[in-house]
Design an enzyme around this catalytic site. Sequence first.
Site, mmCIF file in Angstrom:
data_model
loop_
_atom_site.group_PDB
_atom_site.id
_atom_site.type_symbol
_atom_site.label_atom_id
_atom_site.label_comp_id
_atom_site.label_asym_id
_atom_site.label_seq_id
_atom_site.Cartn_x
_atom_site.Cartn_y
_atom_site.Cartn_z
ATOM 1 C CG PHE A 142 -1.984 0.988 1.218
ATOM 2 C CD1 PHE A 142 -3.180 0.725 0.572
ATOM 3 C CD2 PHE A 142 -1.828 2.221 1.837
ATOM 4 C CE1 PHE A 142 -4.199 1.656 0.552
ATOM 5 C CE2 PHE A 142 -2.842 3.166 1.814
ATOM 6 C CZ PHE A 142 -4.023 2.879 1.177
ATOM 7 C CG ASP A 192 -0.204 -2.236 7.269
ATOM 8 O OD1 ASP A 192 -1.304 -2.551 7.762
ATOM 9 O OD2 ASP A 192 0.020 -1.125 6.753
ATOM 10 C CE1 TYR A 218 -9.529 3.053 6.553
ATOM 11 C CE2 TYR A 218 -8.631 4.318 8.380
ATOM 12 C CZ TYR A 218 -8.520 3.848 7.093
ATOM 13 O OH TYR A 218 -7.420 4.151 6.335
ATOM 14 C CE LYS A 219 -7.988 -0.084 4.908
ATOM 15 N NZ LYS A 219 -6.538 -0.079 4.783
ATOM 16 N NE ARG A 247 -10.102 -2.777 -2.642
ATOM 17 C CZ ARG A 247 -9.521 -2.085 -1.672
ATOM 18 N NH1 ARG A 247 -8.324 -2.432 -1.231
ATOM 19 N NH2 ARG A 247 -10.100 -1.016 -1.166
HETATM 20 C C1 LIG Z 1 -5.906 1.133 4.596
HETATM 21 C C2 LIG Z 1 -4.436 1.000 4.748
HETATM 22 C C3 LIG Z 1 -3.691 1.978 5.400
HETATM 23 C C4 LIG Z 1 -4.375 3.225 5.856
HETATM 24 O O1 LIG Z 1 -3.545 4.132 6.466
HETATM 25 P P1 LIG Z 1 -4.155 5.430 7.136
HETATM 26 O O2 LIG Z 1 -3.010 6.031 7.817
HETATM 27 O O3 LIG Z 1 -5.257 4.989 8.054
HETATM 28 O O4 LIG Z 1 -4.733 6.291 6.067
HETATM 29 C C5 LIG Z 1 -2.338 1.763 5.576
HETATM 30 N N1 LIG Z 1 -1.742 0.633 5.117
HETATM 31 C C6 LIG Z 1 -2.440 -0.316 4.493
HETATM 32 C C7 LIG Z 1 -1.762 -1.548 4.011
HETATM 33 C C8 LIG Z 1 -3.797 -0.160 4.265
HETATM 34 O O5 LIG Z 1 -4.494 -1.094 3.623
#
Ligand SMILES: *Cc1c(COP(=O)(O)O)cnc(C)c1O
Length: 418
Positions: free
Chosen positions: A129, A198, A223-224, A377
Amino acid sequence: MTSLQDCRALDAVDPLRPLRDLFALPAGVIYLDGNSLGPLPRATAARVARAVQDEWGEGLIRSWNSAGWFELPARIGDRIAPWIGAAAGEVVATDTTSVNLYKVLSAALTLAAQDAPRRRVVVSERSNFPTDLYIAQALCRERGCELRLVEAEGIAAALDAGVAVLLLTHVNYRTGAMHAMADVTARAHAAGALAIWDLAHSAGAVPVDLHAADADFAIGCGYKYLNGGPGAPAFAWVHPRHADRFWQPLAGWWGHEAPFAFTPEYRPAPGIARYLCGTQPVLSMTALGCGLETLEASLPLGGMAALRRKSLALTDLFIALVEQRCAGAGLRLVTPRGHADRGSQVCLARDTGAYALVQALIARGVIGDYRAPDILRFGFTPLYLGFEDVWQAVEHLREVLATGEWQREEFNRQQAVT
Ligand SMILES: *Cc1c(COP(=O)(O)O)cnc(C)c1O
């Protein structure tokens, strides 16, 4: 061939079916985007209203003590812990995933610099990401380190004697591919590197056991799959063998051993509490507690083992139905088929029209998302999705493709958030 009747029969005997009522999903929506923003639990609005009206409105500043606001990061962290194979007292809910990555990657580089100063490389996946890669780039610039980006197949070969840290996302956000956390961590350790995971797309979605994998650091998202609401606090975990060894770089007063002693010198709190920085978002933290309740409600029904079983059944069904009913429409399965190799999402690729197809589906109430340049997705959350939902989603996809509906101009105008 699976029929609509087969799907209804599966719903009728699904032991997790009652959990759907814990969510306030809009009528007519099939929500396949809980991997990006979990839906609203029914309990959240009233619970947050109580935090606003009673705890804030009546309790005022007393609520830091009387309503337990001050302990929220640790209490919520303790409730996240069992979903990621951590122990109580090892997790804090705080800040964002990006900020927490900055803290743990910085801590890992400091550790490596103390123990093995010649190791100056951070290895990650090119398809990680982007925020993870951006934070790693920034820290590598600051520390004079090298960020080495490789494909998944190249990770083992990249772990040479110069590597300080292996930074990976457990389940890939674009493809849904999942790493074998224990094997990959063992490989990193054998090469003398630390492993950071992560868990943004795995906490609450797949079984995770950080201790069994012997991971060094982990971060993840609220939030996921934890259903904490937009911008919910993220979390951080540090293996107890490292937690007391150094300061993290954002050494604010909430990470101090005694914040209300107001001493001019920083003294880090013992353990994971030092990974806090400043005042925490109490209302968002309260909503995250309601999100965790939805997962906790699955415990009497089998917990993560039952959730994972249903998640794999839903995703297997989706893949099979797409292949049966949308054959010849130019869709390719991007997500690995093997159960051990994927998370709780399925991604399809199409050479043209992926964005517009997703928009056309959204207009029909089937909410997934698009990831540039060619990916459709779909996230599958067993807490609220049923087998008929999967059937109907694929039926909409089939119709949108067969009728050419996706080619309408309105579905081809790109918006800021995809
Ligand atoms: C959703 C996601 C994030 C989100 O990071 P924020 O700091 O909350 O915006 C980070 N890393 C991964 C792999 C994600 O899927």
